[in-house]
Design a protein around this motif. Structure first.
Motif: not given
Length: 401
Positions: A252-275
């Motif tokens: 569960l901890v691994n899932f939540f950590v992975y999910n958190s990092f996945h969301e951050k990576i998604g946000q960064l990818n979106a920011a990169v695409e926007a940039t």
């Protein structure tokens, strides 16, 4: 804390006492469940059971079951006097001429008025096997009323009843044992805990487990094996549960950590695409500005002739009745298109405006045609906008040489 954890890991804090007795020539089972909490024992379950098949439904397998076998197959006898402390001699004194290799025996009150309980090994082994086949984990067992010695100090009575026996007690020593019918029952209060006589032996067997003492038996290896098997089962079960809980929590901890990092990576990818998109837009705009700048420069270079001079000459002959709205010097031949050259109408002026007097407009056009620098004058449009005004558009061709 460590000792408490070890106790919990090995046996827990709930104990089940089980007595096998007889009533009307059939076996009956008395089950008592106690829970130890803050140094006190509390009754959590007690039940009289008529058949072996019902026991597993009333027993928690993760806690030790402490068995007391008190059927007609158990023979109990008091030795009036004995000068020996040898168990076999005492048992032979109580039951002469028996082969001790075929019997289990247990002796209590070894120093004074010994009481001997014996039973054939086949009977005990068969009983233990039946309970094991029913998935009941026996951690220890005793014969007859032997377990009663653990509770005798708390019973301030000369006669005590158990499920099928009446026991005489003087000065905490058992002096007499006699059979009674199971219908006779009596209520006892032991340090605030109220118990019926039918549950006295299961309670005594639990006390024996909580306050272990040396026992005078010939089946010590059997009880040691039962205790070892139960504790191993208990430890394996608890470790397995803790391991499962640990890995589930870890996942569960691994899932939540992975999910958190996945969301951050998604946000960064979106920011990169926007940039990247904005960068493409800026590149496109920069190229567009450069093209327009080139066009302006081209237009500026192309008007290095006498544009100001011609416009000045043109302005000198404009009558007061004519209002100019737009003058295009070297107008575009075609609209500007992407990646196409800019084409201009060389030596041309496009003039538009409003005329308030048609005669003045005609005279003005005639005067323009007479100018030496003008090659041609063509009226492209002349529309009446009102009673006294008209919109016009004329094209003037001039000589740039």
């Amino acid at each position: 804390m460590v000792k408490r954890f070890r106790t919990y890991l090995k046996e827990g804090f709930t104990y089940t006492g089980l007595e096998i007795s007889e009533s009307d020539n059939r076996e009956v089972y008395f089950l008592l469940e106690l829970k130890r909490h803050k140094g006190e024992l509390r009754i959590t379950n007690k039940k009289e059971i008529d058949s072996l098949e019902e026991i597993p439904m009333n027993v928690q397998k993760k806690y030790p079951v402490l068995l007391c076998i008190n059927t007609s197959g158990i023979l109990t006898k008091k030795v009036e006097s004995s000068n020996s402390d040898n168990l076999e001699e005492i048992v032979n004194q109580a039951f002469p001429n028996i082969d001790l290799g075929n019997f289990y025996y247990e002796v209590i009150q070894l120093e004074n008025n010994p009481i001997v309980s014996i039973s054939r090994k086949e009977l005990i082994d068969s009983t233990l096997k039946k309970l094991s086949d029913s998935k009941i984990k026996i951690a220890a067992f005793s014969l007859g009323i032997s377990a009663l010695k653990n509770v005798a100090p708390y019973l301030h009575k000369e006669e005590v009843l158990v499920s099928n026996r009446k026991v005489g007690i003087i000065d905490q020593s058992i002096l007499t044992v006699s059979a009674i019918e199971s219908k006779y029952k009596e209520l006892y209060n032991i340090n605030g805990l109220e118990l019926s006589s039918t549950y006295l032996l299961p309670f005594a067997q639990i006390l024996a487990n909580l306050n272990p003492q040396n026992r005078n038996t010939n089946f010590g290896e059997v009880t040691d094996t039962l205790e070892w098997e139960f504790k191993n089962y208990r430890i394996f079960d608890q470790v397995l549960k803790f391991s499962l809980i640990f890995f589930i929590v870890l996942l569960l901890v691994n899932f939540f950590v992975y999910n958190s990092f996945h969301e951050k990576i998604g946000q960064l990818n979106a920011a990169v695409e926007a940039t990247s998109s904005k960068k493409d837009e800026l590149t496109f705009l920069d190229a567009s500005v450069k093209r327009k700048q080139e066009r302006v420069e081209a237009l500026s270079k192309s008007s290095n002739s006498k544009a100001t001079y011609y416009l000045d000459l043109f302005a000198q002959h404009v009558p007061t009745s004519i209002m100019l709205s737009e003058i295009k010097y070297r107008p575009l031949t075609k609209p500007v298109r992407e990646n196409k050259p800019v084409l201009l109408q060389e030596g041309t002026l496009l003039v538009s405006g409003i005329s308030k007097d048609v005669n003045d407009f005609s005279f003005w056009v005639e005067e323009l045609e007479k100018q030496e620098w003008i090659g041609s004058v063509e009226t492209l449009d002349y529309d009446y906008a009102g009673k006294s005004t008209s919109n016009f558009l004329i094209e003037i061709g001039f000589h740039e040489d």
